[in-house]
Design a protein around this motif. Structure first.
Motif, PDB file in Angstrom:
ATOM      1  N   ARG A  80       2.595 -11.852  -3.913  1.00 54.00           N
ATOM      2  CA  ARG A  80       4.012 -11.533  -4.194  1.00 54.00           C
ATOM      3  C   ARG A  80       3.672 -12.477  -5.768  1.00 54.00           C
ATOM      4  N   ALA A  81       3.242 -12.076  -6.977  1.00 52.16           N
ATOM      5  CA  ALA A  81       3.195 -12.370  -9.076  1.00 52.16           C
ATOM      6  C   ALA A  81       2.771 -10.808  -8.815  1.00 52.16           C
ATOM      7  N   LEU A  82       2.291 -10.058  -7.776  1.00 47.59           N
ATOM      8  CA  LEU A  82       1.975  -8.467  -8.540  1.00 47.59           C
ATOM      9  C   LEU A  82       3.445  -7.554  -7.914  1.00 47.59           C
ATOM     10  N   ALA A  83       4.218  -8.198  -7.509  1.00 50.86           N
ATOM     11  CA  ALA A  83       6.013  -7.237  -6.521  1.00 50.86           C
ATOM     12  C   ALA A  83       6.435  -7.511  -7.830  1.00 50.86           C
ATOM     13  N   LEU A  84       6.712  -8.864  -7.972  1.00 53.88           N
ATOM     14  CA  LEU A  84       6.957  -9.523  -8.699  1.00 53.88           C
ATOM     15  C   LEU A  84       7.046  -8.539 -10.274  1.00 53.88           C
ATOM     16  N   TYR A  85       6.164  -9.125 -10.692  1.00 50.51           N
ATOM     17  CA  TYR A  85       5.316  -8.014 -12.253  1.00 50.51           C
ATOM     18  C   TYR A  85       6.577  -6.170 -12.072  1.00 50.51           C
ATOM     19  N   GLU A  86       5.609  -5.902 -10.918  1.00 51.99           N
ATOM     20  CA  GLU A  86       6.696  -4.724 -11.136  1.00 51.99           C
ATOM     21  C   GLU A  86       8.287  -4.173 -10.717  1.00 51.99           C
ATOM     22  N   VAL A  87       9.221  -5.418 -10.134  1.00 51.98           N
ATOM     23  CA  VAL A  87      10.444  -5.469  -9.798  1.00 51.98           C
ATOM     24  C   VAL A  87      10.927  -6.418 -11.050  1.00 51.98           C
ATOM     25  N   GLY A  88      10.531  -5.931 -12.403  1.00 48.64           N
ATOM     26  CA  GLY A  88      11.051  -6.685 -13.155  1.00 48.64           C
ATOM     27  C   GLY A  88      10.884  -8.297 -13.609  1.00 48.64           C
ATOM     28  N   ASP A  89      10.475  -9.028 -12.561  1.00 47.27           N
ATOM     29  CA  ASP A  89      10.802 -10.418 -13.077  1.00 47.27           C
ATOM     30  C   ASP A  89       9.059 -10.688 -13.554  1.00 47.27           C
ATOM     31  N   LYS A  90       8.999 -10.421 -14.705  1.00 45.82           N
ATOM     32  CA  LYS A  90       7.542 -10.527 -15.590  1.00 45.82           C
ATOM     33  C   LYS A  90       7.465 -11.907 -15.541  1.00 45.82           C
TER      34      LYS A  90
ATOM     35  N   ALA B  90       4.183 -16.665 -14.185  1.00 43.05           N
ATOM     36  CA  ALA B  90       3.930 -18.344 -13.718  1.00 43.05           C
ATOM     37  C   ALA B  90       3.364 -18.493 -12.283  1.00 43.05           C
ATOM     38  N   GLU B  91       3.509 -17.378 -11.210  1.00 37.67           N
ATOM     39  CA  GLU B  91       3.218 -17.260  -9.843  1.00 37.67           C
ATOM     40  C   GLU B  91       1.366 -16.706 -10.107  1.00 37.67           C
ATOM     41  N   MET B  92       0.582 -16.120 -11.083  1.00 34.12           N
ATOM     42  CA  MET B  92      -0.390 -16.154 -11.487  1.00 34.12           C
ATOM     43  C   MET B  92      -0.969 -17.078 -12.267  1.00 34.12           C
ATOM     44  N   GLU B  93      -0.232 -17.649 -12.865  1.00 36.94           N
ATOM     45  CA  GLU B  93      -0.934 -18.405 -13.246  1.00 36.94           C
ATOM     46  C   GLU B  93      -1.655 -20.383 -12.491  1.00 36.94           C
ATOM     47  N   ASP B  94      -0.862 -20.134 -11.512  1.00 35.01           N
ATOM     48  CA  ASP B  94      -0.657 -21.242 -10.693  1.00 35.01           C
ATOM     49  C   ASP B  94      -1.208 -20.532 -10.069  1.00 35.01           C
ATOM     50  N   VAL B  95      -1.161 -19.747  -9.123  1.00 35.26           N
ATOM     51  CA  VAL B  95      -2.645 -19.664  -7.709  1.00 35.26           C
ATOM     52  C   VAL B  95      -3.357 -19.559  -8.479  1.00 35.26           C
ATOM     53  N   SER B  96      -3.930 -18.646  -9.826  1.00 35.82           N
ATOM     54  CA  SER B  96      -5.355 -19.234 -10.213  1.00 35.82           C
ATOM     55  C   SER B  96      -5.858 -20.114 -10.172  1.00 35.82           C
ATOM     56  N   ILE B  97      -5.246 -21.722  -9.932  1.00 36.23           N
ATOM     57  CA  ILE B  97      -5.804 -22.958  -9.804  1.00 36.23           C
ATOM     58  C   ILE B  97      -6.391 -23.027  -8.648  1.00 36.23           C
ATOM     59  N   SER B  98      -5.170 -22.569  -8.101  1.00 34.80           N
ATOM     60  CA  SER B  98      -5.698 -22.721  -6.187  1.00 34.80           C
ATOM     61  C   SER B  98      -6.592 -21.523  -5.824  1.00 34.80           C
ATOM     62  N   LEU B  99      -6.640 -20.685  -6.263  1.00 31.94           N
ATOM     63  CA  LEU B  99      -7.241 -19.542  -5.628  1.00 31.94           C
ATOM     64  C   LEU B  99      -8.975 -19.486  -7.167  1.00 31.94           C
ATOM     65  N   LYS B 100      -9.070 -20.632  -7.314  1.00 37.69           N
ATOM     66  CA  LYS B 100      -9.626 -20.287  -8.359  1.00 37.69           C
ATOM     67  C   LYS B 100     -11.536 -19.644  -8.324  1.00 37.69           C
ATOM     68  N   GLY B 101     -11.824 -18.255  -8.868  1.00 40.33           N
ATOM     69  CA  GLY B 101     -13.368 -17.817  -8.640  1.00 40.33           C
ATOM     70  C   GLY B 101     -11.660 -16.426  -7.260  1.00 40.33           C
ATOM     71  N   TYR B 102     -10.878 -16.351  -7.654  1.00 39.44           N
ATOM     72  CA  TYR B 102     -10.614 -14.634  -6.367  1.00 39.44           C
ATOM     73  C   TYR B 102     -10.205 -13.624  -7.796  1.00 39.44           C
TER      74      TYR B 102
ATOM     75  N   ALA C 169       0.760  -1.012  -0.103  1.00 40.11           N
ATOM     76  CA  ALA C 169      -0.141   0.052   0.121  1.00 40.11           C
ATOM     77  C   ALA C 169       0.504   0.783   0.311  1.00 40.11           C
ATOM     78  N   GLN C 170       2.290   0.843   0.308  1.00 41.20           N
ATOM     79  CA  GLN C 170       2.556   2.188   0.743  1.00 41.20           C
ATOM     80  C   GLN C 170       3.897   2.411  -0.435  1.00 41.20           C
ATOM     81  N   GLY C 171       3.533   1.123  -2.173  1.00 44.10           N
ATOM     82  CA  GLY C 171       4.105   1.438  -2.714  1.00 44.10           C
ATOM     83  C   GLY C 171       5.937   0.825  -2.653  1.00 44.10           C
ATOM     84  N   ASP C 172       6.302   0.428  -1.820  1.00 47.09           N
ATOM     85  CA  ASP C 172       7.672  -0.464  -1.188  1.00 47.09           C
ATOM     86  C   ASP C 172       7.351  -1.693  -1.739  1.00 47.09           C
ATOM     87  N   PHE C 173       7.662  -2.209  -3.291  1.00 47.67           N
ATOM     88  CA  PHE C 173       6.988  -3.481  -3.533  1.00 47.67           C
ATOM     89  C   PHE C 173       8.104  -4.760  -4.021  1.00 47.67           C
TER      90      PHE C 173
END
Length: 225
Positions: free
Chosen positions: A136-146, A151-163, A105-109
């Motif tokens: 973690r996936a959002l922060a990774l995207y911001e620091v350049g490890d897209k 990969a994290e987003m794809e994986d967690v979209s299965i375990s948190l399907k519907g989030y 929230a403070q922008g310190d990713f």
């Protein structure tokens, strides 16, 4: 045949009953076995012409039940220790997760990434660690490890399907980085069906605290630019 007299339980705890035991029909709880206590409690007290013996037996039964009730504990010490350990680990994980959200929230990713990663690596046996994976996936995207972020987003979209948040983030990445507009549309349809707020960029900025790079990708998707 004489009248039946109720058995005096003290006999079973005294190897040599005598006149003293007859006059004092109270159980010695220190020497009586648990088996006898269970036997005595399950045995009916038969009517007797000896009202004193009957009253003493009833009093004894009441005392035994009070003693057993006060000392009975269905949870072993090992179970208590295990429960205490789990409670402590849950508290630690929640504290780390909340700290990561505060930094996000403070922008310190970069720092937020550190705390989210601690939760993911050390407390992955807890279901709520999947929410740390989203952060973690959002922060990774911001620091350049897209790539790792995707990969994290794809994986967690299965375990948190519907989030909805993870589906919206996937839509932005699929469109802007993977050049897969149809897949992006599918993910965004899921996200907005569950939470229409994701069509509003101010929502992801002010409420969800997305990093600027991901907000930009979502904007490109929404405007099809």
């Amino acid at each position: 045949m004489g009248a039946y007299k109720a058995p005096i339980p003290h006999f079973l705890s005294s190897p040599n009953p005598n006149a003293k035991t007859l006059r004092t029909p109270f159980l010695n709880l220190g020497t009586t076995s648990r088996r006898f206590l269970l036997f005595f409690l399950s045995s009916p007290i038969l009517p007797s012409s000896n009202s004193l013996a009957l009253d003493n037996a009833k009093l004894l039964q009441s005392n035994i039940m009070d003693v057993l009730a006060s000392s009975f504990d269905p949870v072993s010490q090992a179970e208590k220790d295990a429960s205490s350990l789990i409670s402590r680990r849950v508290s630690e994980a929640v504290e780390l997760l909340e700290r990561g959200k505060e930094l996000q929230a403070q922008g310190d990713f970069p720092k937020a990434l550190h705390f989210f990663t601690l939760v993911v690596e050390n407390y992955k046996d807890f279901a709520f660690s999947d929410y740390a994976r989203v952060g973690r996936a959002l922060a990774l995207y911001e620091v350049g490890d897209k790539e790792e972020a995707f990969a994290e987003m794809e994986d967690v979209s299965i375990s948190l399907k519907g989030y909805p948040e993870v589906h919206a983030a996937l839509a932005a990445v699929l469109y802007a980085d993977k050049h897969a507009p149809l897949l992006a549309e599918n993910q965004f349809a899921i996200a907005t069906l569950l939470d229409p707020h994701f069509t509003d960029l101010s929502y992801v900025i002010e409420t969800k605290h997305w990093p600027p790079s991901l907000v930009s990708s979502l904007q490109h998707f929404i405007t099809l630019s």
